[in-house]
Each structure stands twice: as structure tokens, then as C-alpha cells.
Design an enzyme around this catalytic site. Structure first.
Site, short mmCIF file in Angstrom:
data_model
loop_
_atom_site.label_atom_id
_atom_site.label_comp_id
_atom_site.label_asym_id
_atom_site.label_seq_id
_atom_site.Cartn_x
_atom_site.Cartn_y
_atom_site.Cartn_z
N SER A 6 19.99 -53.94 -20.46
CA SER A 6 18.71 -54.04 -21.17
C SER A 6 17.76 -52.98 -20.64
O SER A 6 18.08 -52.24 -19.72
CB SER A 6 18.11 -55.44 -20.96
N LYS A 7 16.57 -52.99 -21.23
CA LYS A 7 15.53 -52.02 -20.87
C LYS A 7 15.30 -51.93 -19.36
O LYS A 7 14.94 -50.88 -18.85
CB LYS A 7 14.20 -52.43 -21.53
N ARG A 8 15.49 -53.07 -18.70
CA ARG A 8 15.27 -53.09 -17.25
C ARG A 8 16.14 -52.06 -16.54
O ARG A 8 15.82 -51.60 -15.45
CB ARG A 8 15.61 -54.47 -16.68
#
Ligand code: GLU
Length: 508
Positions: free
Chosen positions: A251-253
């Protein structure tokens, strides 16, 4: 004939996990002389956009995964956008209702919500209670006449095992106990995913459905629909999700997750496809090379070797370090003219070139040797050769690394002598070496004590590529006509004088 499809919903950018799904479909079809179809699943009108569709098509094409049938090129099984196929869903829904496999449901949202709450309160997984399953035909007729807008629900057979063959996980069985009657068509006439996907996959004669494992619980519903509609069920393969290095879903993380972000950052498509292919799949090594891990496989080679049997069913990790390593490899292996063209936009963004003229591209190509061996991404190339375009003697002498060189003994003599002897353009290594020899004669300095001051004077930096390459590159750049498309580049002589001047002014 094998027919596979990639069926993205155009609700955002192409995520690398979905790109891997597209890739596995493409690889399988290319290894089997099959057909690869691209279908746009845009029945969610609120979330689907034309921009997203266009960017997904662009990204899939950029990856090199050309499709044989699709919304932009058509094909014999079109249209390839679900929003253009609504009449088909309506007609099959009517057929299911007529055959007793589906029924109108008039339950209000309030009723559904209170059923859901009572399920949860009783510790049951919430599912539709079947209220409208057995409405008398007259009542259905009356409600329709009165203008009520029902949904159409599928009548899921009660308490039966549904088994399907999954080419990655083997046989998968679900009992219909856990499946409530799913909505097939919403009250506004739009089909639900599980219904549209079955109608489309059947009519498009899809033989293998390869998709992410997030869809595995949908599959029994779809299998039941194939049966109810009298369609042949395709083979399924559910791919484990792509994880970040910390083993949580990517994910974006974790940083960049969309194909367009990777493209923006200057990764080559073959590095991305190579890297994605090795998530959850590994090539069987060819006879003769037993035991070696051959990881660098361009697209065509991946297609030759790809087999679903070798796809693992545990989640794979996306490793940015490996992607960078692969990208370095493909940058070095590519024709310099291609790298010049692909990296030109980064030069433009920095103002180093004004237009992508032939002369500008040729100039970039001529300086790549100074950069390509030492960067991970195309975007980093201009930085390695920034000294050519953004030379500023005054700014240079304020840099701590340059100041340090200026304090070395004899450095100022070298700088003054260099400004003195440098005259004609130094267009090759020998011309530069000849000037360096003269400075050596005049100052008695040699080795590091000679070349370190020369470097700071000509490049404005204490480190960087070999002067044998850097100096001729300056003078080739300085010789370009003003309208070449390349920003102005100072010659070695201009630099030497400007630098000596700046040092003298600073000292006085
Ligand atoms: N539109 C669905 C998705 O993007 C496709 C699922 C499928 O391949 O069946 O997840």
C-alpha cells in the site's frame, strides 16, 4: 484456443498488484498462442472515470502487455466496456427470473439493515434472509405495476457444496450455507460485479480466469451462475496478493504502488514486468543450467517459461531493492539512444534541455556513459551530469567540499595555471591530457594534487565522473549552436577562467 482477460475497474491508477495480474494473463496467453483481452469493468458509475480508464490502458501498454481485443481496438466479442453491455445483462437476468433461478426483491434498505443487525446480534454472519424468495407472482406483478423498483437476486441453492478447480490452489469448496442470495441487478438496472463478470466471461469465451485471490470468495457464486445460465465454467487461478517488504499488503505506506508512479520515477517497463513476474512465480531453470537462479528475464523470455503450475499460493513480496537492481541491469543493456529518449523528459524538467531536438537527444546520448553505470533510475541521470549544465564558479567556491580542495597545498597554483594554458576546445581525452600535462609542468603538481583542483575548477564539484569523459563533454556541449535545444553549456576554458577569477576575487 486459450482466451484470457484482464478486467480492471477504472476507479484509479493501475496498482502494481493488478499489473501483475495483467502480466500473468499476458504471459499465459503468449506462451500458448492464446488471446489476451482487456475489458473495462465500469458499472460503478460513481467511481469509474474515463481518465482512469485511459491511464490504465496507457500503463498496460507501456508495460508491453498489448491486448488482442479491447475497448479501443474492438474485437469479435465486443463491446469491451461493461457500461456498453447493459442490454446483455438485462436479457440474461430476465432469463434467470423466467427460469426460476432469480427473483425480484422489494426489501427496503431499512428492512435489510434490521436483518443485518439481528444476524450480528445473534452472532451469525449477515446474509439476506430470503424474504422475497417466494413472493406470490400476483404480488410481484402488483408491486411492479405500482412502480416499485426491485433488485433482482440470485436464488442460491440451499446447503450444497460448490467445488471449483483452481490452477494455483487445487480444488476449492464452499458450502452455500455461507452465501446469501446475491443481488444480480440493482434497482437502477445496473448489474452487480458477480453477474456481469459471468455474462462477460462466458460470452467472451474466456477459458482461464486469472485474478487476485481477493476474488476467491466470489467464485462459488459465479460458478453457480454459470450453471444456472447453462454456460461452460472456465478454469480459475487465484493469485496470492502482493505484499510489501514488511509482509503487509502493498500500500501507499510502502511508497510507490502504481505503475504510473514507477514510470514517473524512471523505471523501465521490462524491469517492472521482470520484477513483478518473480513475485509468487519462479522460472524452472532450463536443462543444463540446473541450480542457477536466472532472474533477469525480459518479457519474451518470461512468456516462454511461464507456467501456472509454478505459481505459488503463498503471498509474494515486492522488493524495491530488487526492482532497482533489475532497472540498473536493463538501463545498461539498453541501446543508449533509447535511454537518451526515455530520460530526456527529466533533462527537460531540470531545464538542461529546452526541446527534445535531434541534437539534444544526441548530446544526451553522448554523455550517458558518465551516468548510467551509477544510477538506479532514469530520473537520477541528469543529476549525475548536472555539472555540465549548471556550472556556477561563485557558487562552487562556497561549497564545503570545494573549499576543502582549495586548501590543499598547490591547489591555487594549479587553478591559475589551468586558466592560463587552456585555449582550444578539448574535444577528446588526449587534448585534455595534454592540457593537464602542461599544468603539471608549470606547477610541479601531479596525481591527486593535480587532478583534484582541475576537477573542482571545471566541474564545480569535488566528485563526479572521469574527467577524461567530463571535459570533452563540456566542450562538445559548448560547441552546440544556440538553437540546438540544449541549454547553454560553458566550455572548459570559460570554466577555468571563471573559477580562477572567483578564487582570486574571493581571496582579495
Ligand atoms: N473488475 C474486477 C477487479 O478489478 C475484476 C475481477 C475479475 O477479474 O474477475 O477487481
Amino acid at each position: 484456443m486459450m482466451r484470457v482477460r484482464f478486467a480492471p475497474s477504472p476507479t484509479g491508477q493501475l496498482h502494481v498488484g493488478n499489473a501483475r495480474t495483467a502480466l500473468f494473463n499476458w504471459l499465459l496467453s503468449h506462451g500458448h498462442e492464446g488471446i489476451f483481452i482487456l475489458r473495462i469493468e465500469d458499472t460503478d458509475a460513481e467511481r469509474s472515470t474515463k481518465e482512469s480508464e485511459a491511464s490504465i490502458l496507457e500503463d498496460v501498454r507501456w508495460l508491453g502487455l498489448e491486448w488482442d481485443e479491447g475497448p479501443d481496438i474492438g474485437g469479435a466479442h465486443g463491446p469491451y466496456r461493461q457500461s456498453e453491455r447493459l442490454h446483455l445483462y438485462t436479457s440474461y437476468a430476465n432469463e434467470l427470473v423466467g427460469g426460476g433461478h432469480a427473483y425480484y426483491c422489494f426489501c427496503s434498505p431499512q428492512k435489510l439493515e434490521s436483518d443485518r443487525k439481528s444476524d450480528l446480534a445473534a452472532g451469525r454472519p449477515p446474509r439476506y434472509h430470503g424474504t422475497c424468495r417466494a413472493l406470490p407472482p400476483e404480488e410481484v406483478h402488483r408491486k411492479l405495476e405500482a412502480g416499485e423498483k426491485p433488485v433482482i437476486r440470485f436464488k442460491v441453492p440451499e446447503r450444497v457444496d460448490v467445488t471449483f478447480q483452481d490452477l494455483v490452489r487445487g480444488d476449492v469448496t464452499f458450502n452455500t450455507e455461507v452465501i446469501g442470495d446475491p443481488i444480480l441487478v440493482r434497482s437502477d438496472g445496473r448489474p452487480a460485479y458477480n453477474f456481469a463478470v459471468v455474462v462477460d466471461d462466458a460470452l467472451m469465451e474466456i477459458t482461464h480466469v486469472i485474478r487476485g485471490e481477493d476474488h476467491i470468495s466470489n467464485t462459488p457464486r459465479q460458478v453457480l451462475l454459470y450453471r444456472a445460465l447453462g454456460f461452460t465454467t472456465p478454469k480459475f487461478a487465484h493469485l496470492a496478493l502482493v505484499m510489501g517488504p514488511d509482509h503487509t499488503p502493498l500500500s501507499k505506506r510502502h511508497g510507490a504502488t502504481s505503475v504510473s508512479e514507477f514510470r514517473e520515477r524512471g523505471y523501465l517497463p521490462e524491469a517492472l514486468t521482470n520484477c513483478l513476474a518473480l513475485i509468487g512465480w519462479s522460472p524452472r531453470t532450463d536443462a543444463g543450467s540446473a541450480g542457477t537462479t536466472e532472474e533477469l528475464l525480459p518479457l519474451a523470455e518470461l512468456a516462454r517459461r511461464f507456467a501456472l503450475e509454478n505459481v505459488g499460493h503463498s503471498a509474494g513480496v515486492f522488493d524495491p531493492e530488487k526492482l532497482a537492481w533489475m532497472n540498473r541491469h536493463y538501463m545498461k543493456a539498453s541501446a543508449p539512444s533509447r535511454i537518451a529518449a526515455e530520460s530526456s523528459r527529466y533533462f527537460q524538467a531540470r531545464g538542461f534541455i529546452r526541446r527534445k531536438s535531434d541534437a539534444a537527444l544526441a548530446y544526451i546520448e553522448s554523455i550517458l556513459a558518465m551516468a548510467v553505470g551509477s544510477v538506479d533510475r532514469l530520473e537520477e541521470i541528469p543529476d549525475r551530469v548536472a555539472f555540465l549544465f549548471a556550472y556556477d564558479a561563485r557558487a562552487a567556491i562556497a561549497r564545503p567540499d570545494v573549499v576543502e580542495v582549495l586548501h590543499e597545498s598547490g591547489a591555487r597554483d594549479v587553478i591559475a595555471a589551468l586558466a592560463d594554458v587552456i585555449a582550444t576546445p578539448l574535444l577528446d581525452r588526449d587534448a585534455f591530457r595534454a592540457v593537464a600535462s602542461k599544468v603539471k609542468e608549470k606547477t610541479g603538481m601531479k596525481g591527486r594534487a593535480l587532478f583534484h583542483p582541475i576537477r573542482v575548477a571545471l566541474t564545480g564539484e569535488s566528485g563526479g565522473p572521469e574527467l577524461d569523459l567530463a571535459v570533452p563533454a563540456m566542450d562538445r556541449g559548448a560547441a552546440l549552436p544556440p538553437d540546438s535545444g540544449v541549454a547553454k553549456i560553458m566550455s572548459a576554458a570559460e570554466r577555468a577562467r571563471a573559477f580562477a577569477g572567483a578564487v582570486a576575487t574571493h581571496d582579495s
